[in-house]
Design an enzyme around this catalytic site. Structure first.
Site, PDB file in Angstrom:
ATOM      1  N   ASN A 161       0.810  -1.239  -0.161  1.00 40.42           N
ATOM      2  CA  ASN A 161       0.001  -0.187   0.033  1.00 40.42           C
ATOM      3  C   ASN A 161       0.828   1.231  -0.041  1.00 40.42           C
ATOM      4  OD1 ASN A 161      -1.941  -1.925   0.224  1.00 40.42           O
ATOM      5  ND2 ASN A 161      -2.731  -1.512   2.084  1.00 40.42           N
ATOM      6  N   HIS A 176     -19.089  35.850 -30.505  1.00 39.98           N
ATOM      7  CA  HIS A 176     -20.113  34.999 -30.949  1.00 39.98           C
ATOM      8  C   HIS A 176     -20.057  34.424 -32.276  1.00 39.98           C
ATOM      9  CE1 HIS A 176     -22.546  36.828 -27.714  1.00 39.98           C
ATOM     10  NE2 HIS A 176     -21.857  38.008 -28.278  1.00 39.98           N
ATOM     11  N   SER A 223      -8.267  12.123 -48.109  1.00 41.71           N
ATOM     12  CA  SER A 223      -9.546  11.460 -48.230  1.00 41.71           C
ATOM     13  C   SER A 223      -9.288  10.142 -49.166  1.00 41.71           C
ATOM     14  CB  SER A 223     -10.885  12.205 -48.685  1.00 41.71           C
ATOM     15  OG  SER A 223     -11.907  11.375 -48.957  1.00 41.71           O
ATOM     16  N   LYS A 278      -9.372  16.559 -51.360  1.00 42.23           N
ATOM     17  CA  LYS A 278      -9.384  17.062 -49.745  1.00 42.23           C
ATOM     18  C   LYS A 278      -7.974  17.018 -48.987  1.00 42.23           C
ATOM     19  CE  LYS A 278     -12.907  16.876 -47.260  1.00 42.23           C
ATOM     20  NZ  LYS A 278     -13.592  16.047 -46.211  1.00 42.23           N
ATOM     21  N   GLU A 306      -8.254  17.663 -35.321  1.00 41.75           N
ATOM     22  CA  GLU A 306      -9.586  17.045 -34.730  1.00 41.75           C
ATOM     23  C   GLU A 306      -9.439  15.990 -33.881  1.00 41.75           C
ATOM     24  OE1 GLU A 306     -12.535  16.729 -38.745  1.00 41.75           O
ATOM     25  OE2 GLU A 306     -10.414  16.307 -39.166  1.00 41.75           O
TER      26      GLU A 306
HETATM   27  N1  ARG Z   1      -2.008  -3.759  -7.336  1.00 42.17           N
HETATM   28  C1  ARG Z   1      -2.480  -3.076  -6.243  1.00 42.17           C
HETATM   29  C2  ARG Z   1      -2.725  -1.583  -6.494  1.00 42.17           C
HETATM   30  O1  ARG Z   1      -2.466  -1.054  -7.667  1.00 42.17           O
HETATM   31  C3  ARG Z   1      -1.144  -2.531  -5.011  1.00 42.17           C
HETATM   32  C4  ARG Z   1      -1.522  -2.598  -3.738  1.00 42.17           C
HETATM   33  C5  ARG Z   1      -2.294  -3.711  -3.249  1.00 42.17           C
HETATM   34  N2  ARG Z   1      -2.422  -3.919  -1.927  1.00 42.17           N
HETATM   35  C6  ARG Z   1      -3.370  -4.470  -1.354  1.00 42.17           C
HETATM   36  N3  ARG Z   1      -3.312  -4.587  -0.096  1.00 42.17           N
HETATM   37  N4  ARG Z   1      -4.040  -5.594  -2.038  1.00 42.17           N
HETATM   38  O2  ARG Z   1      -3.437  -0.807  -6.011  1.00 42.17           O
END
Ligand code: ARG
Length: 459
Positions: free
Chosen positions: A110, A156, A277, A283, A290
């Site tokens: 995490n 406008h 085109s 064209k 675009e």
């Molecule tokens: N692949 C996960 C993500 O991108 C990484 C973190 C995963 N953590 C967990 N507790 N499952 O968020």
């Protein structure tokens, strides 16, 4: 293959679940950042005496050799290992043996993934800042080339008052200047280190978060571990800045499309930026502007997508957050590619000065100046406006432009008119008369150019 987290499980993961939950197909773009983060983390672990320095050296060498293999495209990532973090950890253990398993001490995926994203966005943001400067530079070059070019200015999409083409282009210069400032400012918040927040609550090991932050070049650390792993504001901010910038890119693209149409013929885009085109040989289509206009949609979509993912999430990490990546990666690529095309397209476009000038002489966009003329002769503006309205109506009914009327005709509307009215009505005079700060006179535009050059560090 056994999972790195397999100890608690008695069954194999369902194959569809494995595929559905894996992020390796897209988060492998973070591979180098993941290794960078790991190198700093393991160095810090060693310095804090959490793992022996000998092990640190082995792990670092292992990571560096994996890095080289990734750069040489010699690595096969696997869906079984779910994401980039576990893929690299697996490769490391294969490379250096069980000691590689010490890398994840005092860390969680995490805080690891959050760190990777911060590193990735920091690198991409600095590249984007340089690319924005190139667009600004192209605008500035064309602005300098066209300091005498007069075109109709519009409100406008109706011809309103003549302006310098330089002035119009410089309007975009300032939009991109603000975009660039926003990117630079966002770096302050990208530059916080989440590393060491662990899964959500910190870690039992005596880590030094400031040290790993320092090794990664972060300015500071998140003071709260829950916030560190749940925060995606820095990505939202990037996506917002990108959306605003794409709005600017889309607006100038729209103008290039209009200006290069047969109806306007104000500019001609270089052949290398247009396509033909398959059926109509005459064209020359403005596909690039675009598509720039069109790609704005996906950039907005990526912003709304992530806002929606985050809005109901309880703290701290939730798997939903894995959905932060594809939109961000897509926006980085889209914006990077768009800026790279926009700069040379502007720089190489041909400006049809005669056509722009012809447009200015075939309209009534000098009408305001007759009103101002009478005001300088003492008439209240509202009264002057009324008179000019009548003159314009008269001219239209007699199929004449304002410069075609005679002095006698002017005087029949008001005796204050004199011979000098014909000078006042010349487009060049109309432009030069707007000499208020930020106005379209060549004196004001030249001052803008000096300011713009200063912003690009050219003067
Ligand atoms: N692949 C996960 C993500 O991108 C990484 C973190 C995963 N953590 C967990 N507790 N499952 O968020």
């Amino acid at each position: 293959m056994t999972k790195l987290w397999g100890g608690r499980f008695t069954k194999e993961t369902n194959e569809l679940v494995e595929k559905f939950t894996a992020s390796i197909t897209f988060d492998q773009k973070l591979a180098l950042e993941d290794i960078e983060g790991s190198l700093a983390h393991v160095q810090m672990l060693g310095e804090c005496g959490i793992i022996p320095m000998d092990d640190v050296e082995i792990i670092k060498q292992g990571l560096q050799s994996i890095e080289q293999k990734i750069i040489n495209e010699e690595v096969q990532f696997s869906v079984e290992d779910e994401d980039i973090h576990m893929n690299i950890e697996r490769l490391l253990i294969e490379e250096v043996g069980p000691v590689g398993g010490k890398l994840h001490t005092g860390r969680s995926r995490n805080d690891q993934v959050a760190t990777d994203m911060h590193l990735y966005l920091r690198k991409q943001t600095s590249e984007l800042i340089e690319l924005v400067k190139e667009v600004q530079n192209a605008l500035l070059l064309q602005a300098k080339e066209n300091i005498e070019t007069i075109m109709p200015g519009y409100t406008h999409l109706q011809r309103a008052q003549p302006i310098l083409f330089s002035h119009h282009l410089l309007a975009y210069f300032w939009m991109f200047e603000r975009d660039k400032e926003r990117l630079i400012d966002s770096m302050k918040r990208i530059n916080w280190s989440p590393l060491g927040a662990g899964a959500l609550a910190g870690t039992t090991f005596p880590i030094d978060r400031h040290r790993s932050a320092e090794l990664l070049g972060f300015a500071t650390v998140y003071p709260n571990s829950l916030d560190a792993v749940s925060d995606r504001d820095f990505i939202l901010e990037f996506l917002s800045i990108a959306s605003i910038m794409m709005t600017h890119i889309s607006r100038i693209s729209e103008e290039l499309i209009i200006w290069s149409s047969q109806e306007y013929q104000f500019v001609e885009l270089d052949d290398s930026f247009c396509t033909g085109s398959s059926i109509m040989p005459q064209k020359k289509n403005p596909d690039v502007p675009e598509l720039l206009r069109g790609k704005t949609g996906r950039v907005y979509g990526n912003l709304i997508g992530l806002l929606t993912v985050l809005k109901g999430l309880p703290l701290a990490y939730n798997k939903d957050m894995q959905e932060d990546k594809e939109g961000m990666l897509d926006t980085v690529e889209t914006l990077n590619g768009s800026l790279r095309l926009l700069a040379p397209m502007i720089e190489t476009m041909m400006v049809n000065k005669e056509q722009m000038y012809a447009a200015v002489t075939n309209d009534y966009s000098n009408a305001t100046d007759i009103a101002d003329y009478l005001v300088t002769k003492g008439l209240p503006f509202r009264q002057a406006h009324e008179i000019i309205g009548k003159i314009v109506l008269y001219a239209i009914q007699h199929k004449k432009y304002l410069l075609d009327l005679s002095l006698v005709e002017y005087q029949s509307f008001n005796p204050l008119f004199e011979e000098d009215i014909f000078n006042v009505l010349q487009p060049k005079h109309v432009v030069e008369a707007r000499n208020s700060l930020g106005g379209t006179s060549s004196e004001q535009v030249k001052q803008q150019i000096v300011l713009a050059e200063g912003k690009l560090g050219l003067k």
